[in-house]
Design a protein around this motif. Structure first.
Motif, short mmCIF file in Angstrom:
data_model
loop_
_atom_site.label_atom_id
_atom_site.label_comp_id
_atom_site.label_asym_id
_atom_site.label_seq_id
_atom_site.Cartn_x
_atom_site.Cartn_y
_atom_site.Cartn_z
N ILE A 178 0.65 -1.15 0.05
CA ILE A 178 -0.06 0.12 -0.08
C ILE A 178 0.81 1.08 -0.02
O ILE A 178 0.74 2.25 -0.73
CB ILE A 178 -1.05 0.00 1.11
N ILE A 179 2.01 1.31 0.98
CA ILE A 179 2.91 2.18 0.82
C ILE A 179 3.55 2.61 -0.46
O ILE A 179 3.39 3.68 -1.04
CB ILE A 179 3.95 2.20 1.80
N LEU A 180 4.01 1.57 -1.07
CA LEU A 180 4.36 1.59 -2.25
C LEU A 180 3.55 2.22 -3.38
O LEU A 180 3.83 3.16 -4.18
CB LEU A 180 5.03 0.18 -2.92
N MET A 181 2.25 1.70 -3.43
CA MET A 181 1.40 2.17 -4.33
C MET A 181 0.75 3.70 -4.03
O MET A 181 0.81 4.30 -5.00
CB MET A 181 -0.10 1.47 -4.12
N LEU A 182 1.04 4.15 -2.75
CA LEU A 182 0.62 5.43 -2.60
C LEU A 182 1.83 6.34 -3.15
O LEU A 182 1.52 7.37 -3.65
CB LEU A 182 0.53 5.66 -1.22
N VAL A 183 2.88 5.84 -3.05
CA VAL A 183 4.23 6.79 -3.40
C VAL A 183 3.94 6.91 -4.83
O VAL A 183 4.20 7.67 -5.55
CB VAL A 183 5.57 5.97 -2.96
N ALA A 184 3.65 5.65 -5.38
CA ALA A 184 3.55 5.88 -7.13
C ALA A 184 2.53 6.52 -7.50
O ALA A 184 2.73 7.42 -8.37
CB ALA A 184 3.36 4.18 -7.59
N ILE A 185 0.96 6.70 -6.84
CA ILE A 185 0.15 7.28 -7.17
C ILE A 185 0.55 9.08 -6.78
O ILE A 185 0.20 9.71 -7.84
CB ILE A 185 -1.08 7.02 -6.56
N ALA A 186 1.25 9.33 -5.63
CA ALA A 186 1.47 10.54 -5.65
C ALA A 186 2.55 11.14 -6.58
O ALA A 186 2.40 12.09 -6.89
CB ALA A 186 1.99 10.60 -4.24
N SER A 187 3.38 10.39 -6.87
CA SER A 187 4.31 10.59 -8.12
C SER A 187 3.80 10.86 -9.19
O SER A 187 4.22 11.82 -10.04
CB SER A 187 5.68 9.61 -8.14
N LEU A 188 2.94 10.14 -9.64
CA LEU A 188 2.16 10.34 -10.89
C LEU A 188 1.29 11.50 -10.99
O LEU A 188 1.52 12.20 -11.83
CB LEU A 188 1.15 9.06 -11.09
N TYR A 189 0.57 11.96 -9.80
CA TYR A 189 -0.22 13.10 -9.61
C TYR A 189 0.69 14.19 -9.78
O TYR A 189 0.24 15.15 -10.38
CB TYR A 189 -1.00 12.98 -8.45
N ALA A 190 1.80 14.08 -8.96
CA ALA A 190 2.79 15.36 -8.97
C ALA A 190 3.33 15.59 -10.34
O ALA A 190 3.74 16.73 -10.88
CB ALA A 190 4.07 15.15 -8.16
N THR A 191 3.17 14.57 -11.29
CA THR A 191 3.87 14.93 -12.59
C THR A 191 2.83 15.34 -13.73
O THR A 191 3.12 16.26 -14.56
CB THR A 191 4.42 13.43 -13.08
N VAL A 192 1.59 14.58 -13.46
CA VAL A 192 0.44 15.14 -14.45
C VAL A 192 -0.67 15.87 -13.99
O VAL A 192 -1.45 16.32 -14.80
CB VAL A 192 0.08 13.84 -15.20
#
Length: 511
Positions: A178-192
């Motif tokens: 879950i932590i890994l998924m949240l980091v991925a989602i947050a990074s994706l949101y920060a990018t696009v």
């Protein structure tokens, strides 16, 4: 009559509402059973209506609220609607089975609310158009399944201490995921700057076309492979499954291995083929290698098991490798084969686990070395177990025959000769350990029941109905596979060309 555009939200809301309502009827067991079987029958009917509507009329989008692309969307395309049908079918059969299998105390207290929440989580994952809400539904699914694993049934021989240990492992590993998924989602949101999956796909495509795609997009894609690979029990993230799944009572074990691990496959298909097209060149070879190792590890581990539930759990690890092999090969034909394989495995393995629950109750033990000669005392279970074994092993007339045939043919057509050769070798392993198991339990030396260690109860009507329905579906897919192949072919085409999905979401009319 229910408006068609509201069916997606009903598929999520209905089990949540009835999950809450069943708490009010804790002292009325018969009423709870009738209500829940009725609700899950309605869900199956609505899911079929939704699938046929989407197949005939195109993708259906429902806005939860009216906040445009920043709001929550439910999107029913053929992949999502098809997975909801599969989930509804298996959950209905597991529910019917559970009414005569689970302990009365478990049924009257927590089983029905938690089971409803688990199905709501599954349907939400398959229908959401928003990557963050996929994460939210993952949480609903994980927490409800933890509560269900600890419950007991009549054929459950797992000690409570072992159940709690399994849940502890499940929760800890899910926290990491879950932590890994949240980091991925947050990074994706920060990018696009968006969480809408169709909108993300468009923005990443624009960045790639302009040559300004950030390097960390590929890292995010790999992080999500780890997340979904863990949920699908892909090597080397498979080790938790053999402890967690066998600890659950049979109806929950059927849901976990039949449907819940398919969530990982769905996540890869949805996220990587829709959003991360630019990273597929890197993802697909990794999937092929890891899927082959998964096939090998699962099959060889199953051969060495004497615990029937652990054997079938390792078998699920191996079989999910075949599905991900098709996903990794990535051609339209291979994706078609992977979807056909996924559907067949979900139904046949659920049927095997439900049969196992009643077999263990009959045997009084999980140890196959203490079983034997049950064909005479349990002919119905003998027949159903044989049908399920034939399907998983890929023998006609069960549905697994065409699933394996399509997968191997698609690999040879795309010139993946070595991966297909390896997969074929371990398909022989599958044939060996499943039929050795069937022969040992049902045709081996007759077990001496004079010590009352085995139970002579015949399966009840509810249990026979659930197992017979699943067996009929498995045989139907094997005898008449054309509709499933046609649907899977269309889904594969939509995965490789996600533009209709993107258009349906971004150019929709506001309600």
């Amino acid at each position: 009559m229910i408006p068609m555009e509201q069916v997606p939200i009903i598929m999520v809301a209905l089990p949540i509402i009835f999950g809450c309502l069943t708490i009010l009827f804790r002292s009325k067991s018969a009423l709870q059973k009738a209500l829940n079987i009725g609700v899950f029958s309605v869900l199956l009917l609505l899911s079929l209506i939704l699938l046929f509507h989407v197949w005939e009329n195109g993708i259906l989008v429902y806005e939860v609220g009216q906040w445009g692309k920043y709001g929550i969307l439910l999107v029913a395309d053929l992949l999502g609607a098809g997975m909801v049908v599969l989930s509804s079918l298996i959950s209905l059969m597991a529910m019917i089975y559970a009414t005569d299998y689970m302990d009365r105390k478990a049924l009257d207290s927590t089983f029905f609310p938690l089971f409803n929440l688990m199905v709501a989580g599954l349907n939400g994952i398959f229908l959401t158009g928003d990557i963050f809400n996929m994460f939210v539904f993952f949480e609903v699914l994980v927490l409800s399944s933890c509560g269900l694993i600890v419950l007991t049934g009549r054929g459950d021989h797992t000690k409570m201490a072992d159940k709690l240990e399994a849940i502890y492992k499940y929760l800890i590993l899910n926290m990491v995921s879950i932590i890994l998924m949240l980091v991925a989602i947050a990074s994706l949101y920060a990018t696009v700057g968006t969480l809408n999956m169709a909108d993300i796909a468009v923005k990443i495509s624009v960045l790639a076309d302009s040559g300004t795609l950030p390097w960390h997009i590929h890292v995010i894609a790999m992080m999500l492979i780890v997340v979904f690979g863990y949920k699908a029990a892909l090597f080397p993230l498979h080790f938790w499954l053999a402890d967690v799944h066998p600890s659950a009572p049979a109806p929950i074990h059927a849901m976990l291995s039949g449907m819940v691990i398919k969530v990982g496959v769905y996540g890869i298909l949805r996220i990587h083929y829709l959003i991360f097209n630019e990273a597929l060149f890197m993802v697909q070879p990794i999937l092929i290698v890891l899927s082959l190792i998964t096939i090998a590890v699962g099959a060889t581990s199953a051969i060495g098991q004497y615990d029937l539930k652990r054997l079938l759990a390792y078998s699920s690890v191996s079989q999910i490798g075949y599905v991900l092999l098709g996903v990794g090969m990535g051609t339209a034909y291979a994706l078609t084969a992977a979807i056909v394989y996924l559907v067949n495995h979900a139904i046949a393995k659920s049927m095997l686990f439900l049969t196992t629950g009643e077999t263990l109750y009959h045997a009084g033990t999980k140890d196959m070395r203490k079983m034997g000669g049950f064909a005479a005392s349990a002919p119905f279970l003998c027949t159903i177990f044989l049908i399920g074994s034939m399907s998983i092993a890929g023998l006609p007339p069960a549905g697994g025959f065409f699933a394996k045939l399509l997968l191997f043919d698609s690999g040879l057509t795309a010139e993946f000769y070595i991966p297909i050769a390896i997969a074929l070798v371990f398909a022989i392993f599958t044939l060996f350990y499943l039929f050795r198991t069937w022969l040992t339990i049902f045709w081996g030396e007759v077990k001496d029941c004079r010590d009352d260690s085995c139970n002579t109860r015949n399966p009840t009507t509810a249990i026979k109905i659930a197992l017979s329905m699943l067996a009929c579906v498995v045989i139907f897919i094997g005898v008449y596979p054309e509709p499933l192949i046609a649907l899977s072919t269309t889904i594969a085409g939509q995965l490789l060309d996600p533009q209709p999905y993107i258009t349906a979401v971004l150019e929709r009319s506001v309600r």
